[in-house]
Design a protein around this motif. Structure first.
Motif, PDB file in Angstrom:
ATOM      1  N   TRP A 160       8.505  -7.698 -62.363  1.00  0.00           N
ATOM      2  CA  TRP A 160       9.262  -6.453 -62.247  1.00  0.00           C
ATOM      3  C   TRP A 160       9.318  -5.920 -60.821  1.00  0.00           C
ATOM      4  N   TYR A 192      12.529  -0.841 -59.984  1.00  0.00           N
ATOM      5  CA  TYR A 192      12.080  -2.207 -60.265  1.00  0.00           C
ATOM      6  C   TYR A 192      13.144  -3.205 -59.807  1.00  0.00           C
ATOM      7  N   ARG A 196      15.453 -10.922 -61.773  1.00  0.00           N
ATOM      8  CA  ARG A 196      14.162 -11.403 -62.272  1.00  0.00           C
ATOM      9  C   ARG A 196      14.360 -12.726 -63.013  1.00  0.00           C
TER      10      ARG A 196
END
Length: 440
Positions: A160, A192, A196
């Protein structure tokens, strides 16, 4: 800001308008002026005039006109201050700035530096344990390490805040990370990482600056792609993936593809003239960018319905432009008795670069593609289908400016429909007359 008059006069004197315009438009001298195809609208007959004596340009078609600063504002889509900066850099002049302009320039440079550092960080992850999944994916897609480095590919960890912490450690702020589109802030104020567990594609503009990123999932989860939103340094309408490399090609054309992987696969196979639009249909701004490097475009979209529609839209945008347009249609792949779609990456992996080169060499012009598309829409075994086909195809052929070409295409259409050449020529003549009447 208000620039000093003497500075602007000197800037204009140093930037001869013929020299500046010539870097974007092919000009030919006629009498005391220069003429070429207008870069601001599609045309086949040059109505764009540049006067070296008056240091102005004017298009008799779209009525655009002005001096060298307004030309750069329009062609590069820049504000007045940015156009002044652009021209000053061209002739190595220092620009007088107020504090507000200095701050805006500083913020822009900070975001470009941030993106560059983020791109390096993503790429370095390929050599770390957290990049193992992306490396495995690249190997599965047969993308070589050399190619990955050439495009600056990288890995965003399944975390994150890995990028957030890495960039904060380099001295960047959360607000800068937000402005660059690298992080997200939720309703609770938590910040964040936006990207990802993805294969990362840095988007590099013609100047070599990293202006954005695209991230692809490694499995079949959604969304498949996540891209940087519009920022002060990035507009997807004005950028093309791979243009920083394709602009150096020695090939006579540029290939337009659908996706990042297609571009990478083509470059790896020796086709270093491939680019892709940034998750959008081809735009006018992108065609202006392309016109700096080529006058021939090859449309190479997927052979499914979406790809065919994208091809039609691109052809419509490029109609009557200065570009010569060809269409490369990949053959469908027969699998277990059924034909399935095939993209560039699939084709080259299965059949190799030589097979793609053969199709590229024989790719059809855009008129052949459009005529074939019209024929597929109608049942030419029936009288009704022939009549409907003749009406639609004659309107299409009437859009061709050259009379000889219209006659050739009319003959092909007549043969396709199984009707007389004379009848088709008559329909085309009527459609052409109606079109010219509407233009008056």
């Amino acid at each position: 800001m208000a620039f000093p008059r003497d500075f602007l006069d000197e800037l204009i004197n140093r930037n001869d308008i013929v020299d500046v315009v010539s870097s974007y438009v092919a000009l030919k001298k006629k009498g005391g002026n220069y003429f070429g195809l207008c870069p601001f609208h599609n045309e086949k007959t040059g109505s764009f005039s540049v006067s070296p004596d008056k240091q102005i340009y004017h298009c008799f078609g779209c009525k655009h006109g002005g001096g060298v600063i307004s030309f750069i504002m329009e062609i590069e889509n820049l504000s007045f201050p940015d156009a002044v900066q652009f021209l000053a850099k061209r002739v190595n002049m220092d620009v007088p700035e107020d504090d507000g302009d200095k701050e805006a320039a500083r913020r822009r440079q900070r975001l470009l530096s941030l993106n560059k550092d983020a791109a390096r960080w993503f790429h370095q992850n390929l050599f770390q344990p957290e990049g193992a999944a992306v490396v495995a994916y690249l190997e599965k897609r047969k993308i070589l390490r050399k190619t990955a480095t050439n495009f600056g590919l990288g890995a965003s960890p399944d975390s994150w805040d890995s990028l957030l912490n890495a960039m904060l450690a380099k001295g960047y702020t959360k607000s800068e990370l937000l402005a660059a589109g690298l992080v997200i802030q939720n309703q609770n104020g938590r910040v964040y990482d936006k990207f990802r567990n993805r294969l990362m594609f840095p988007v590099i503009d013609v100047r070599g600056d990293v202006v954005a990123f695209g991230g692809r999932v490694l499995d079949k989860s959604d969304p498949k792609y996540v891209n940087t939103q519009e920022t002060v340094i990035y507009s997807k309408r004005r950028n093309l993936y791979g243009i920083n490399l394709a602009k150096k090609t020695k090939r006579p054309n540029i290939i337009l593809c659908e996706g990042n992987i297609d571009v990478i696969t083509l470059h790896q196979a020796g086709f270093d003239n491939a680019v892709a639009s940034m998750g959008t249909a081809l735009t006018t701004e992108q065609t202006r960018l392309l016109s700096r490097y080529t006058k021939e475009l090859v449309l190479c979209y997927d052979n499914d319905t979406a790809g065919q529609l994208a091809t039609q839209k691109a052809i419509s945008l490029l109609e009557n432009s200065e570009f010569s347009v060809r269409v490369l249609q990949l053959p469908r792949q027969l699998v277990d008795g059924e034909y399935i779609k095939q993209d560039v990456d699939d084709f080259i992996k299965r059949h190799g670069a030589a097979a793609f080169e053969a199709i590229l060499s024989g790719s059809e012009n855009q008129m052949d593609f459009r005529m074939e598309a019209v024929a597929k829409k109608h049942d030419l075994t029936t009288v009704e289908g022939k009549i409907a086909y003749a009406a639609e195809i004659s309107t299409l052929i009437a859009s061709v400016g050259n009379a000889v070409e219209r006659e050739v295409y009319a003959g092909r259409a007549a043969e396709t429909a199984g009707i007389s050449r004379e009848a088709m020529l008559l329909d085309v003549k009527k459609a052409y007359g109606k079109r010219k009447g509407a233009e008056r």
